[in-house]
Design a protein around this motif. Structure first.
Motif, PDB file in Angstrom:
ATOM      1  N   GLU A 192       0.886  -1.169   0.000  1.00 39.87           N
ATOM      2  CA  GLU A 192       0.000   0.000   0.000  1.00 39.87           C
ATOM      3  C   GLU A 192       0.927   1.223   0.000  1.00 39.87           C
ATOM      4  OE1 GLU A 192      -3.160   2.585   2.583  1.00 39.87           O
ATOM      5  OE2 GLU A 192      -1.479   1.532   3.488  1.00 39.87           O
ATOM      6  N   GLU A 193       1.153   1.766  -1.165  1.00 44.77           N
ATOM      7  CA  GLU A 193       2.121   2.860  -1.321  1.00 44.77           C
ATOM      8  C   GLU A 193       1.467   3.922  -2.199  1.00 44.77           C
ATOM      9  OE1 GLU A 193       4.820   5.542  -1.848  1.00 44.77           O
ATOM     10  OE2 GLU A 193       4.515   4.417  -3.691  1.00 44.77           O
ATOM     11  N   SER A 194       1.366   5.132  -1.699  1.00 44.10           N
ATOM     12  CA  SER A 194       0.511   6.147  -2.312  1.00 44.10           C
ATOM     13  C   SER A 194       1.269   7.228  -3.069  1.00 44.10           C
ATOM     14  CB  SER A 194      -0.356   6.810  -1.224  1.00 44.10           C
ATOM     15  OG  SER A 194       0.470   7.335  -0.188  1.00 44.10           O
ATOM     16  N   THR A 195       2.569   7.068  -3.255  1.00 41.41           N
ATOM     17  CA  THR A 195       3.342   8.107  -3.936  1.00 41.41           C
ATOM     18  C   THR A 195       3.905   7.556  -5.246  1.00 41.41           C
ATOM     19  OG1 THR A 195       5.544   7.602  -3.007  1.00 41.41           O
ATOM     20  CG2 THR A 195       4.022   8.874  -1.627  1.00 41.41           C
ATOM     21  N   ALA A 196       4.722   8.348  -5.885  1.00 38.30           N
ATOM     22  CA  ALA A 196       5.319   7.935  -7.159  1.00 38.30           C
ATOM     23  C   ALA A 196       6.707   7.333  -6.963  1.00 38.30           C
ATOM     24  CB  ALA A 196       5.399   9.134  -8.098  1.00 38.30           C
ATOM     25  N   TRP A 197       6.961   6.762  -5.808  1.00 42.71           N
ATOM     26  CA  TRP A 197       8.253   6.112  -5.561  1.00 42.71           C
ATOM     27  C   TRP A 197       8.522   5.106  -6.678  1.00 42.71           C
ATOM     28  CZ3 TRP A 197      11.590   6.949  -1.383  1.00 42.71           C
ATOM     29  CH2 TRP A 197      12.701   6.091  -1.323  1.00 42.71           C
ATOM     30  N   PRO A 198       9.676   5.188  -7.330  1.00 38.26           N
ATOM     31  CA  PRO A 198       9.921   4.312  -8.491  1.00 38.26           C
ATOM     32  C   PRO A 198      10.261   2.885  -8.085  1.00 38.26           C
ATOM     33  CG  PRO A 198      11.834   5.700  -8.060  1.00 38.26           C
ATOM     34  CD  PRO A 198      10.767   6.153  -7.109  1.00 38.26           C
ATOM     35  N   GLY A 199       9.789   1.933  -8.879  1.00 35.12           N
ATOM     36  CA  GLY A 199      10.213   0.543  -8.729  1.00 35.12           C
ATOM     37  C   GLY A 199       9.703  -0.164  -7.501  1.00 35.12           C
ATOM     38  N   VAL A 200       8.536   0.206  -6.995  1.00 34.11           N
ATOM     39  CA  VAL A 200       7.998  -0.484  -5.819  1.00 34.11           C
ATOM     40  C   VAL A 200       7.822  -1.969  -6.100  1.00 34.11           C
ATOM     41  CG1 VAL A 200       6.003  -0.681  -4.288  1.00 34.11           C
ATOM     42  CG2 VAL A 200       6.896   1.584  -4.885  1.00 34.11           C
ATOM     43  N   SER A 201       7.318  -2.300  -7.286  1.00 33.15           N
ATOM     44  CA  SER A 201       7.085  -3.702  -7.628  1.00 33.15           C
ATOM     45  C   SER A 201       8.110  -4.238  -8.614  1.00 33.15           C
ATOM     46  CB  SER A 201       5.668  -3.881  -8.188  1.00 33.15           C
ATOM     47  OG  SER A 201       5.455  -3.055  -9.317  1.00 33.15           O
ATOM     48  N   SER A 202       9.292  -3.617  -8.610  1.00 33.19           N
ATOM     49  CA  SER A 202      10.402  -4.137  -9.414  1.00 33.19           C
ATOM     50  C   SER A 202      11.326  -4.963  -8.528  1.00 33.19           C
ATOM     51  CB  SER A 202      11.198  -2.984 -10.037  1.00 33.19           C
ATOM     52  OG  SER A 202      10.401  -2.275 -10.959  1.00 33.19           O
ATOM     53  N   PRO A 203      12.012  -5.945  -9.098  1.00 30.40           N
ATOM     54  CA  PRO A 203      12.915  -6.781  -8.289  1.00 30.40           C
ATOM     55  C   PRO A 203      14.017  -5.957  -7.628  1.00 30.40           C
ATOM     56  CG  PRO A 203      12.522  -7.777 -10.440  1.00 30.40           C
ATOM     57  CD  PRO A 203      11.950  -6.391 -10.500  1.00 30.40           C
ATOM     58  N   VAL A 204      14.449  -6.424  -6.482  1.00 30.68           N
ATOM     59  CA  VAL A 204      15.557  -5.765  -5.781  1.00 30.68           C
ATOM     60  C   VAL A 204      16.804  -5.761  -6.654  1.00 30.68           C
ATOM     61  CG1 VAL A 204      17.070  -5.904  -3.764  1.00 30.68           C
ATOM     62  CG2 VAL A 204      14.600  -6.317  -3.520  1.00 30.68           C
ATOM     63  N   SER A 205      17.007  -6.825  -7.412  1.00 30.52           N
ATOM     64  CA  SER A 205      18.180  -6.920  -8.284  1.00 30.52           C
ATOM     65  C   SER A 205      18.190  -5.852  -9.366  1.00 30.52           C
ATOM     66  CB  SER A 205      18.240  -8.307  -8.938  1.00 30.52           C
ATOM     67  OG  SER A 205      17.079  -8.541  -9.726  1.00 30.52           O
TER      68      SER A 205
ATOM     69  N   GLY B 239      17.028  -2.749  -8.699  1.00 28.83           N
ATOM     70  CA  GLY B 239      16.953  -1.463  -8.008  1.00 28.83           C
ATOM     71  C   GLY B 239      15.606  -1.158  -7.394  1.00 28.83           C
ATOM     72  N   GLY B 240      14.665  -2.107  -7.455  1.00 29.83           N
ATOM     73  CA  GLY B 240      13.333  -1.892  -6.899  1.00 29.83           C
ATOM     74  C   GLY B 240      13.238  -2.300  -5.449  1.00 29.83           C
ATOM     75  N   LEU B 241      12.030  -2.152  -4.901  1.00 26.04           N
ATOM     76  CA  LEU B 241      11.793  -2.549  -3.519  1.00 26.04           C
ATOM     77  C   LEU B 241      11.460  -4.030  -3.394  1.00 26.04           C
ATOM     78  CD1 LEU B 241       9.690   0.454  -2.118  1.00 26.04           C
ATOM     79  CD2 LEU B 241      12.153   0.040  -1.905  1.00 26.04           C
ATOM     80  N   GLY B 242      11.101  -4.675  -4.496  1.00 31.70           N
ATOM     81  CA  GLY B 242      10.915  -6.110  -4.474  1.00 31.70           C
ATOM     82  C   GLY B 242       9.507  -6.594  -4.201  1.00 31.70           C
ATOM     83  N   PHE B 243       8.522  -5.692  -4.125  1.00 33.22           N
ATOM     84  CA  PHE B 243       7.136  -6.147  -3.975  1.00 33.22           C
ATOM     85  C   PHE B 243       6.670  -6.788  -5.278  1.00 33.22           C
ATOM     86  CE2 PHE B 243       7.390  -2.908  -0.661  1.00 33.22           C
ATOM     87  CZ  PHE B 243       6.695  -3.504   0.380  1.00 33.22           C
ATOM     88  N   ASP B 244       5.639  -7.619  -5.162  1.00 29.22           N
ATOM     89  CA  ASP B 244       5.043  -8.223  -6.350  1.00 29.22           C
ATOM     90  C   ASP B 244       4.000  -7.313  -6.972  1.00 29.22           C
ATOM     91  OD1 ASP B 244       6.154 -11.118  -6.409  1.00 29.22           O
ATOM     92  OD2 ASP B 244       5.543 -10.825  -4.328  1.00 29.22           O
ATOM     93  N   PHE B 245       3.247  -6.603  -6.122  1.00 30.23           N
ATOM     94  CA  PHE B 245       2.209  -5.697  -6.598  1.00 30.23           C
ATOM     95  C   PHE B 245       2.191  -4.441  -5.737  1.00 30.23           C
ATOM     96  CE2 PHE B 245       0.636  -9.851  -8.030  1.00 30.23           C
ATOM     97  CZ  PHE B 245       0.293  -9.574  -9.354  1.00 30.23           C
ATOM     98  N   LYS B 246       1.554  -3.414  -6.277  1.00 34.83           N
ATOM     99  CA  LYS B 246       1.384  -2.150  -5.568  1.00 34.83           C
ATOM    100  C   LYS B 246      -0.053  -1.671  -5.748  1.00 34.83           C
ATOM    101  CE  LYS B 246       2.571   2.765  -5.912  1.00 34.83           C
ATOM    102  NZ  LYS B 246       3.530   3.790  -6.345  1.00 34.83           N
ATOM    103  N   TRP B 247      -0.651  -1.200  -4.673  1.00 34.15           N
ATOM    104  CA  TRP B 247      -1.971  -0.582  -4.778  1.00 34.15           C
ATOM    105  C   TRP B 247      -1.868   0.701  -5.600  1.00 34.15           C
ATOM    106  CZ3 TRP B 247      -5.598  -0.409   0.084  1.00 34.15           C
ATOM    107  CH2 TRP B 247      -5.988  -1.717   0.413  1.00 34.15           C
ATOM    108  N   ASN B 248      -2.808   0.871  -6.535  1.00 35.98           N
ATOM    109  CA  ASN B 248      -2.820   2.069  -7.373  1.00 35.98           C
ATOM    110  C   ASN B 248      -3.739   3.099  -6.737  1.00 35.98           C
ATOM    111  OD1 ASN B 248      -2.878   4.009  -9.376  1.00 35.98           O
ATOM    112  ND2 ASN B 248      -2.913   2.519 -11.035  1.00 35.98           N
ATOM    113  N   MET B 249      -3.185   3.835  -5.783  1.00 35.59           N
ATOM    114  CA  MET B 249      -3.978   4.817  -5.052  1.00 35.59           C
ATOM    115  C   MET B 249      -4.334   6.012  -5.928  1.00 35.59           C
ATOM    116  SD  MET B 249      -3.911   3.227  -2.150  1.00 35.59           S
ATOM    117  CE  MET B 249      -4.279   4.320  -0.784  1.00 35.59           C
ATOM    118  N   GLY B 250      -3.467   6.350  -6.891  1.00 39.62           N
ATOM    119  CA  GLY B 250      -3.772   7.458  -7.793  1.00 39.62           C
ATOM    120  C   GLY B 250      -4.984   7.159  -8.656  1.00 39.62           C
ATOM    121  N   TRP B 251      -5.038   5.942  -9.204  1.00 42.00           N
ATOM    122  CA  TRP B 251      -6.202   5.539 -10.000  1.00 42.00           C
ATOM    123  C   TRP B 251      -7.470   5.631  -9.175  1.00 42.00           C
ATOM    124  CZ3 TRP B 251      -9.899   1.915  -9.169  1.00 42.00           C
ATOM    125  CH2 TRP B 251     -10.766   1.637 -10.237  1.00 42.00           C
ATOM    126  N   MET B 252      -7.419   5.126  -7.959  1.00 45.46           N
ATOM    127  CA  MET B 252      -8.598   5.142  -7.093  1.00 45.46           C
ATOM    128  C   MET B 252      -9.071   6.567  -6.849  1.00 45.46           C
ATOM    129  SD  MET B 252      -9.255   6.038  -3.700  1.00 45.46           S
ATOM    130  CE  MET B 252      -7.664   5.832  -2.944  1.00 45.46           C
TER     131      MET B 252
END
Length: 740
Positions: free
Chosen positions: A473-486, A488-501
């Motif tokens: 549950e991440e509500s900002t434009a932080w890059p790579g939340v659901s990108s692999p750690v390898s 440069g991402g945070l390694g989550f599989d999915f991110k809530w799209n709070m902007g869309w909501m």
């Protein structure tokens, strides 16, 4: 047995000041004196020291129950001492105690047992890599030295003394003081004769000699039913799992799978006739029937970690390893998960590592210092929530949280963790004014420790529980939340799209006559729709705190409100991204969510509410049955606008493509309350099309305007598509077209 006075203590007894320390509860090294010891560096006879304040007599027995020697009461508060002259080395023994009323009892001396933790436990905890520390810390019924009892272990490095207390020792912290294990700050004790169901807390003398409020076990696996606060001896959950096939199937790339989530607050989804909460077993049975019929792929539970205040909905947890006892035991929770898996329903739980409450029995000032939290309130206190913030940079704290994540996924077979309030973790200045936060070492606002913690947690989860997911549950434009750690991402599989909501709900709240001026609020999400692996969330947060229900957000008269809601859900299920809907929203709950009572299930007797429910059910069936609606949810080649700029008509049209691209689905939303006859637009192929779903169907409470029968596509190119069709667009409705 004979009594002596304080002035006639034998030379073989501990020094007077050590006895006084035990009597005052200030002895931080009880194993040095209590129990059985050699005199004269192992050359002399054996002595036994016992603190038993409720006894007037204590006798040492051998392992067969034969009397060996009486002990002398050398202090009237209950300190007993005796020399066993014929014994030159320690032996197994028991104690027989008696009081002045003539009652006698036998027990094993907790200070006759060796350590329960090993050097590897100390090493791994110090390194912050004890990923299954819940197997060693906490309370575990076991057999130690041939005696049944419970091992207790916890981390409190700055404490001067730690004791386990409960009914078994009259909550007297002097009686079961624990052994300190070296510099790592681990404390341990085996307490014979107690097992599952025994309630307990820890009594801690803090770093500055202060007696702290009694603490619940940070790694306790069960707790009393709130408002009671004690931990309960339980150990790891004991459940014989039957979901091997389900777990094995999780290895697929779930970005290409249909994921439609029904978000549930267990205490208020359904209640009994007397407004009583249901059990895990009752909830499981009813959820299987309802969620199965509705076609959701997953349920997501608001936090089930133990929490003292029900009004926090679980988001202020105290027991990070304990399913709340409000609905039953850990085994009951495990059985519910197992039964849901057996019905083909995945289980997601909300997990809260961002902060914790200030309740006195919790983690705050746990050993008399800021142990789990930051000492500086600019780093360690959330003003918005009046909670404390974990010190993610401390290895042991990060380890504690990672182990909690592993625990829920591995021991309870949970399929995914939805990680709460990630944005508050990433930014040091989150919800803070200038001067109220401390920059990182480079002068920036990024919380570098939290970033590393999140990466480490996601990598640990992936290594220890393959196939399990993490969702931010991440509500900002932080890059790579659901990108692999390898990468440069945070390694989550999915991110809530709070902007869309936020954007789409804003659009839907406008009267249709004004929507043409807000058209981009519905289309802007496609600018970044594939920058992350998104979940589209219409969650509990949108139906509380004066925001009204989902139905209440819709404009117009009663008919239009329902039509708008159905059209919006149709747009959402057609839009790229996995789906999440909070309970009650699927049938148009009219009131805001109230966590103290059941949903208004009686509304389903009204055909408008029942119509919304049927439409969501059929949306799920279409979404799961049409690969084009889910296989490329997270890829740009799975979506194409037909016409995204028709603001004059309030119409949105687009195509979804599956993996092979052979069976597209066309989605058209008419967000105006007028029927549009013979409305022509491009489609990706010729031939015959049919209307697969229409939110204006009479079964859903709509007006029944639609496109029955075959829809013949002409080879007239339009909107960049090779063919085109002419259809009737119902008012305030979304329709789905599929090729025959």
């Amino acid at each position: 047995m004979t009594d002596t006075t304080r002035d006639t203590i034998p030379d073989t007894a501990p020094p007077r000041h050590e006895i006084e320390a035990i009597l005052r509860g200030q002895q931080g090294d009880p194993f040095r004196w209590l129990g059985m010891h050699h005199l004269d560096d192992g050359k002399g006879p054996v002595v036994v020291n016992v603190f038993a304040p409720d006894a007037s007599e204590v006798t040492v027995l051998d392992a067969k129950g034969k009397e060996v020697a009486p002990l002398t009461k050398i202090d009237p508060e209950g300190f007993f001492h005796g020399v066993i002259p014929k014994k030159r080395k320690p032996f197994e023994y028991r104690l027989r105690c008696a009081n002045r009323g003539g009652h006698s009892w036998e027990l094993a001396d907790p200070y006759m047992f060796g350590p329960v933790l090993g050097e590897m436990d100390e090493y791994l905890l110090a390194e912050g890599r004890h990923e299954e520390l819940y197997r060693r810390l906490g309370a575990h019924p076991t057999t130690h030295g041939g005696v049944e009892g419970t091992t207790f272990a916890l981390w409190a490095p700055n404490a001067r003394r730690v004791s386990v207390v409960g009914h078994f020792n009259a909550w007297d912290g002097r009686r079961h003081a624990m052994r300190r294990r070296g510099a790592t700050g681990l404390w341990e004790l085996f307490v014979p004769g107690i097992g599952r169901g025994e309630i307990y807390k820890y009594e801690i003398v803090g770093a500055y000699g202060q007696l702290l409020p009694l603490k619940a076990d940070p790694v306790g696996t069960y707790a009393e039913v709130p408002p009671q606060q004690a931990s309960v001896v339980h150990g790891l959950p004991r459940h014989e799992w039957t979901d091997d096939g389900w777990i094995a199937a999780r290895g697929r790339d779930q970005r290409a799978e249909p994921i439609s989530i029904y978000e549930v607050h267990l205490a208020s989804w359904r209640r009994g006739d007397g407004n009583e909460m249901l059990s895990y077993a009752e909830l499981g049975r009813q959820l299987i029937d309802y969620v199965g019929e509705m076609g959701f792929t997953h349920v997501e539970f608001l936090p089930v970690t133990e929490h003292p205040f029900s009004g926090s909905w679980g988001y202020q947890p105290v027991g990070m390893f304990a399913p709340t006892s409000r609905f039953g035991s850990p085994e009951d929770f495990a059985a519910m998960v197992d039964s849901l898996h057996g019905a083909g329903i995945g289980v997601i739980v909300d997990w809260v590592p961002a902060h914790f409450p200030t309740d006195a029995h919790g983690l705050g000032q746990f050993d008399g210092t800021a142990l789990y939290e930051h000492a500086d309130p600019r780093q360690g206190f959330h003003k918005d929530w009046n909670t404390l913030i974990y010190n993610f940079g401390r290895r042991e704290v990060a380890n504690f949280l990672r182990a909690s994540a592993t625990y829920w996924l591995k021991e309870f077979h949970v399929d995914a963790l939805r990680v709460d309030a990630v944005a508050s973790m990433l930014y040091l200045d989150y919800s803070r004014n200038e001067g109220e936060w401390v920059p990182n070492q480079y002068g920036g606002r990024e919380n570098l420790d939290a970033i590393e913690f999140l990466k480490g947690t996601n990598e640990t989860v992936r290594a220890y529980v393959p196939g399990a997911l993490s969702i931010a549950e991440e509500s900002t434009a932080w890059p790579g939340v659901s990108s692999p750690v390898s990468e440069g991402g945070l390694g989550f599989d999915f991110k809530w799209n709070m902007g869309w909501m936020h954007d789409t709900l804003q659009y839907m709240s406008h009267d249709p006559i004004h929507r043409r001026y807000h058209h981009n609020e519905m289309t802007f999400g496609l600018v970044y729709a594939f920058s992350e692996n998104f979940v589209l969330p219409l969650s509990h947060d949108e139906v509380v705190h004066g925001k009204g229900s989902m139905l209440g957000k819709m404009p117009g008269d009663r008919w239009q409100k329902f039509a708008n809601l159905r059209a919006y859900y149709g747009f959402m299920w057609g839009h790229p991204g996995k789906k999440l809907l909070f309970m009650g929203s699927e049938f148009g709950q009219e009131k805001e969510w109230n966590h103290d009572q059941s949903l208004d299930w009686h509304l389903l007797q009204d055909h408008h509410h029942e119509g919304v429910r049927r439409f969501v059910r059929d949306l799920n069936a279409l979404y799961r049955g049409e690969p084009a609606l889910h296989q490329r949810d997270c890829r740009g080649d799975g979506f194409q606008w037909i016409e995204g700029g028709d603001d004059v008509n309030n119409v949105f049209s687009f195509v979804r493509y599956g993996e092979d691209g052979t069976k597209p689905v066309v989605v058209i939303s008419n967000m105006a309350p007028v029927v549009r006859e013979n409305f022509r637009f491009g489609v990706p192929q010729g031939g015959t099309w049919r209307e697969a779903l229409n939110s204006d169907g009479s079964d859903y409470g709509g007006s029944g305007v639609g496109n029955g029968g075959a829809i013949r596509a002409l080879d007239d190119a339009m909107h960049g598509q090779p063919a085109s069709v002419a259809v009737t667009l119902p008012p305030l409705a979304t329709i789905f077209l599929v090729p025959e």
